[in-house]
Motif scaffolding. Structure first.
Motif, mmCIF file in Angstrom:
data_model
loop_
_atom_site.group_PDB
_atom_site.id
_atom_site.type_symbol
_atom_site.label_atom_id
_atom_site.label_comp_id
_atom_site.label_asym_id
_atom_site.label_seq_id
_atom_site.Cartn_x
_atom_site.Cartn_y
_atom_site.Cartn_z
ATOM 1 N N ALA A 217 -1.950 4.537 -12.215
ATOM 2 C CA ALA A 217 -2.664 4.332 -10.903
ATOM 3 C C ALA A 217 -2.157 5.053 -9.763
ATOM 4 O O ALA A 217 -2.422 5.205 -8.670
ATOM 5 N N VAL A 218 -0.572 4.768 -9.937
ATOM 6 C CA VAL A 218 0.103 5.506 -8.812
ATOM 7 C C VAL A 218 -0.001 6.960 -8.677
ATOM 8 O O VAL A 218 -0.008 7.526 -7.832
ATOM 9 N N ALA A 219 0.177 7.722 -9.944
ATOM 10 C CA ALA A 219 -0.325 9.113 -10.141
ATOM 11 C C ALA A 219 -1.631 9.393 -9.419
ATOM 12 O O ALA A 219 -1.743 10.102 -8.696
ATOM 13 N N GLU A 220 -2.609 8.425 -9.615
ATOM 14 C CA GLU A 220 -3.979 8.881 -9.136
ATOM 15 C C GLU A 220 -4.016 8.583 -7.512
ATOM 16 O O GLU A 220 -4.480 9.495 -6.655
ATOM 17 N N LEU A 221 -3.286 7.545 -7.039
ATOM 18 C CA LEU A 221 -3.127 7.389 -5.582
ATOM 19 C C LEU A 221 -2.653 8.603 -4.998
ATOM 20 O O LEU A 221 -3.048 9.037 -3.983
ATOM 21 N N LEU A 222 -1.521 8.973 -5.576
ATOM 22 C CA LEU A 222 -0.637 10.204 -4.973
ATOM 23 C C LEU A 222 -1.296 11.625 -5.373
ATOM 24 O O LEU A 222 -0.881 12.730 -4.685
ATOM 25 N N GLU A 223 -2.353 11.419 -6.121
ATOM 26 C CA GLU A 223 -2.837 12.751 -6.740
ATOM 27 C C GLU A 223 -2.025 13.751 -7.167
ATOM 28 O O GLU A 223 -1.998 14.960 -6.890
ATOM 29 N N LEU A 224 -1.158 13.173 -8.240
ATOM 30 C CA LEU A 224 -0.268 13.883 -8.798
ATOM 31 C C LEU A 224 -0.588 13.885 -10.480
ATOM 32 O O LEU A 224 -1.244 12.619 -10.895
ATOM 33 N N PRO A 225 -0.077 14.635 -11.108
ATOM 34 C CA PRO A 225 -0.430 14.540 -12.657
ATOM 35 C C PRO A 225 0.352 13.268 -13.512
ATOM 36 O O PRO A 225 1.417 13.216 -12.846
ATOM 37 N N ALA A 226 -0.498 12.529 -14.138
ATOM 38 C CA ALA A 226 0.251 11.265 -14.646
ATOM 39 C C ALA A 226 1.676 11.824 -15.331
ATOM 40 O O ALA A 226 2.705 10.812 -15.242
ATOM 41 N N ALA A 227 1.465 12.918 -16.012
ATOM 42 C CA ALA A 227 2.907 13.030 -16.893
ATOM 43 C C ALA A 227 3.765 13.400 -15.738
ATOM 44 O O ALA A 227 5.070 12.930 -16.175
ATOM 45 N N ARG A 228 3.518 14.045 -14.679
ATOM 46 C CA ARG A 228 4.970 13.959 -13.956
ATOM 47 C C ARG A 228 5.322 12.643 -13.117
ATOM 48 O O ARG A 228 6.338 12.535 -13.249
ATOM 49 N N VAL A 229 4.569 11.854 -12.930
ATOM 50 C CA VAL A 229 4.846 10.531 -12.530
ATOM 51 C C VAL A 229 5.565 9.621 -13.397
ATOM 52 O O VAL A 229 6.630 9.075 -13.396
ATOM 53 N N ALA A 230 5.040 9.755 -14.696
ATOM 54 C CA ALA A 230 5.650 9.276 -15.944
ATOM 55 C C ALA A 230 7.070 9.501 -16.447
ATOM 56 O O ALA A 230 7.962 8.957 -16.563
ATOM 57 N N ALA A 231 7.467 11.006 -16.274
ATOM 58 C CA ALA A 231 8.628 11.669 -16.388
ATOM 59 C C ALA A 231 9.509 11.091 -15.178
ATOM 60 O O ALA A 231 10.559 10.900 -15.577
#
Length: 152
Positions: free
Chosen positions: A43-57
């Protein structure tokens, strides 16, 4: 959603959404009960329009973010060489006995969890542990028991 509003309010203070990811994850973790389930990371990745893998990293890189539930009081026991030579194994054993859980587990009341930590930078006062943001140094089994019993 309150968390989304808080994150959106910070957007102008950061030059990129990648830079905003750290405070956004802090906010999300606070609202998610102290840890970041995979759905929250997505959800954070979507809100920030970033790839989920990048936020998970980012989450997996920083110790301040938790992918599993943690206790209200997070205990980190230094197990680097100085602490190991001066009794960090005994500190871990006493913590397990006092809390009644193993490393990485949360007490049934949600009060505490503990983990080994590679180095907390207090080699001259080994063995030591960090409870939340406070250092406890030159530990003995009796002192560890006292610290744990004082945690509410």
């Amino acid at each position: 959603d309150v968390a989304v509003a808080e994150i959106n309010a910070l957007r102008g203070r950061y030059p990129t959404t990648e830079a905003l990811s750290l405070p956004a994850l802090h906010i999300a973790q606070r609202y998610a009960g102290g840890w970041l389930p995979h759905e929250t990371i997505a959800a954070v990745a979507e809100l920030l329009e970033l790839p989920a893998a990048r936020v998970a990293a980012v989450v997996s890189f920083y110790d301040m973010f938790h992918e599993e539930p943690v206790g209200r009081h997070r205990i980190r026991v230094c197990t680097n060489l100085s602490c190991q030579l001066r009794g960090s194994d005994e500190v871990l054993e006493v913590l397990g006995q006092e809390l009644g859980v193993g490393e990485g587990e949360v007490t049934p009341d949600g009060r505490c969890s503990f983990v080994q930590f590679e180095c907390l930078g207090s080699c001259d006062t080994a063995p030591m542990m960090m409870v939340d943001e406070d250092y406890h140094e030159n530990l003995t089994p009796e002192r560890v028991r006292q610290i744990v019993r004082e945690l509410k």
